[in-house]
Design a protein around this motif. Sequence first.
Motif, PDB file in Angstrom:
ATOM      1  N   PRO A 279       0.830  -1.205   0.000  1.00 13.93           N
ATOM      2  CA  PRO A 279       0.000   0.000   0.000  1.00 13.93           C
ATOM      3  C   PRO A 279       0.864   1.254   0.000  1.00 13.93           C
ATOM      4  CG  PRO A 279      -0.039  -1.073   2.152  1.00 13.93           C
ATOM      5  CD  PRO A 279       0.637  -2.009   1.214  1.00 13.93           C
ATOM      6  N   ILE A 280       0.329   2.312  -0.589  1.00 12.71           N
ATOM      7  CA  ILE A 280       1.088   3.556  -0.710  1.00 12.71           C
ATOM      8  C   ILE A 280       0.990   4.400   0.552  1.00 12.71           C
ATOM      9  CG2 ILE A 280       1.061   5.806  -1.887  1.00 12.71           C
ATOM     10  CD1 ILE A 280       0.652   4.335  -4.491  1.00 12.71           C
ATOM     11  N   GLY A 281      -0.170   4.441   1.166  1.00 13.50           N
ATOM     12  CA  GLY A 281      -0.362   5.321   2.312  1.00 13.50           C
ATOM     13  C   GLY A 281      -0.937   6.653   1.865  1.00 13.50           C
ATOM     14  N   GLY A 297      -5.634   8.885   1.187  1.00 12.63           N
ATOM     15  CA  GLY A 297      -4.832   7.755   1.632  1.00 12.63           C
ATOM     16  C   GLY A 297      -5.134   6.550   0.783  1.00 12.63           C
ATOM     17  N   GLY A 298      -4.184   5.624   0.694  1.00 10.27           N
ATOM     18  CA  GLY A 298      -4.375   4.443  -0.137  1.00 10.27           C
ATOM     19  C   GLY A 298      -3.779   4.637  -1.518  1.00 10.27           C
ATOM     20  N   THR A 299      -4.303   3.896  -2.461  1.00  8.12           N
ATOM     21  CA  THR A 299      -3.780   3.927  -3.822  1.00  8.12           C
ATOM     22  C   THR A 299      -4.794   4.546  -4.764  1.00  8.12           C
ATOM     23  OG1 THR A 299      -2.489   1.921  -3.408  1.00  8.12           O
ATOM     24  CG2 THR A 299      -2.852   2.532  -5.705  1.00  8.12           C
ATOM     25  N   PRO A 365       0.376   8.234  -7.540  1.00  9.13           N
ATOM     26  CA  PRO A 365       1.259   9.157  -6.814  1.00  9.13           C
ATOM     27  C   PRO A 365       1.685   8.571  -5.480  1.00  9.13           C
ATOM     28  CG  PRO A 365      -1.026   9.851  -6.590  1.00  9.13           C
ATOM     29  CD  PRO A 365      -1.030   8.685  -7.552  1.00  9.13           C
ATOM     30  N   ILE A 366       2.931   8.861  -5.090  1.00  6.27           N
ATOM     31  CA  ILE A 366       3.465   8.456  -3.794  1.00  6.27           C
ATOM     32  C   ILE A 366       3.856   9.717  -3.042  1.00  6.27           C
ATOM     33  CG2 ILE A 366       5.269   7.153  -2.591  1.00  6.27           C
ATOM     34  CD1 ILE A 366       5.500   5.369  -5.053  1.00  6.27           C
TER      35      ILE A 366
END
Length: 373
Positions: A279-281, A297-299, A365-366
């Motif tokens: 998961p990206i966060g 939050g999330g992807t 995006p991260i």
Amino acid sequence: MVSPGTASKILRLPALSGEANASSGERLFTCVGMTDEAHDLRTFRFSVQPPFVYAPGQFITLMPEIDGTKVRRNYTISSSPSRPLQIAITVKKAADGFVSRWLHDCLRIGDQLAARGPNGRFQLGAAGDNDRLLLLSAGSGVTPMISILRFIADTDMGRDVVFHHSARSVRDMPYLSELALLKRQLGERLKVSWNLTGGETADDAIAAASNHVIHAGRLDATILRDICPDLSERTVFCCGPAGFRATARSLCEAWQPAPPRAFLEESFGADGDGQELPPIGSYSVTFRRSGKLVAGGGTTTILAAAREAGIELRSDCEAGICGTCRCTVSEGDWRIAANPADRECSVLSDEEKSAGVVLACSTSPIGAVTVDL
């Protein structure tokens, strides 16, 4: 696209939009007929005015409205551009295929569907000046092959073609009658063969009536050498599930005395075999030109974030293959989705990639990211 005369080159080529074949605007297609090609494979024919211009092997993006929501799916055009007043797609009814099941169960003659396209560099012109072809397919990957073969027959092109399709059983063998007619029309210029993977042996009458060669078992080096001993001289068009394409690619790469002149490969949508990513966060996307910010939050994808911000960003296929949703990430980190159709983003040039250009539909995006939109 393969340059004419390329020798012993293996080229993974997903469905890409060529410079001379950029997506057209949205059009309405009217369904005028349906034909069952195999037990779960159906052709849908549409009338188009004015005539629809495309190359054999290209695809369109259908945009049906289902339960009040417009969805998008890419389907290869199975008809030939030599017959311009109708366009056809041939769709396999998949158990988990939301749109394919709707087409099979709900579409009626007279219904209209919105569509965009055409797109795709996986088309006959990619063979360049090589007039010796191997059309290698499995499942619904047969659709660009029948379009290419119909065009060759209609225009009486001087091409020498080996057509080979992998099917589970006899009832999964599409276009049997038409291929028999094409074989009679083209004579020695066309060889047709099959392999059946479900443990079934085809009835001798089918093989005799159609003048086809039918093998039992999965495609392997023995089958390939039997159906196409002159593989080194041919350009290979390959389309089908990921496992089939990987097998075909490996066989061609290992071919002796030399690989084929080129190996052209296509997939639509996610292959379903991508790695599960962590998961990206949290993320935030700043759209520099509009001054808008989307955080969560999330992807997600840049395309989804743009829509949430009310920013219009054109997209056709939404599978990472057509290139219409390209944009530039000027700051921040991102990653490709787990299983897009083309992880290498081949529609983008090396110069574009170096400049931060991405495909919004399949780029996540991260952290904090700035996009020039």
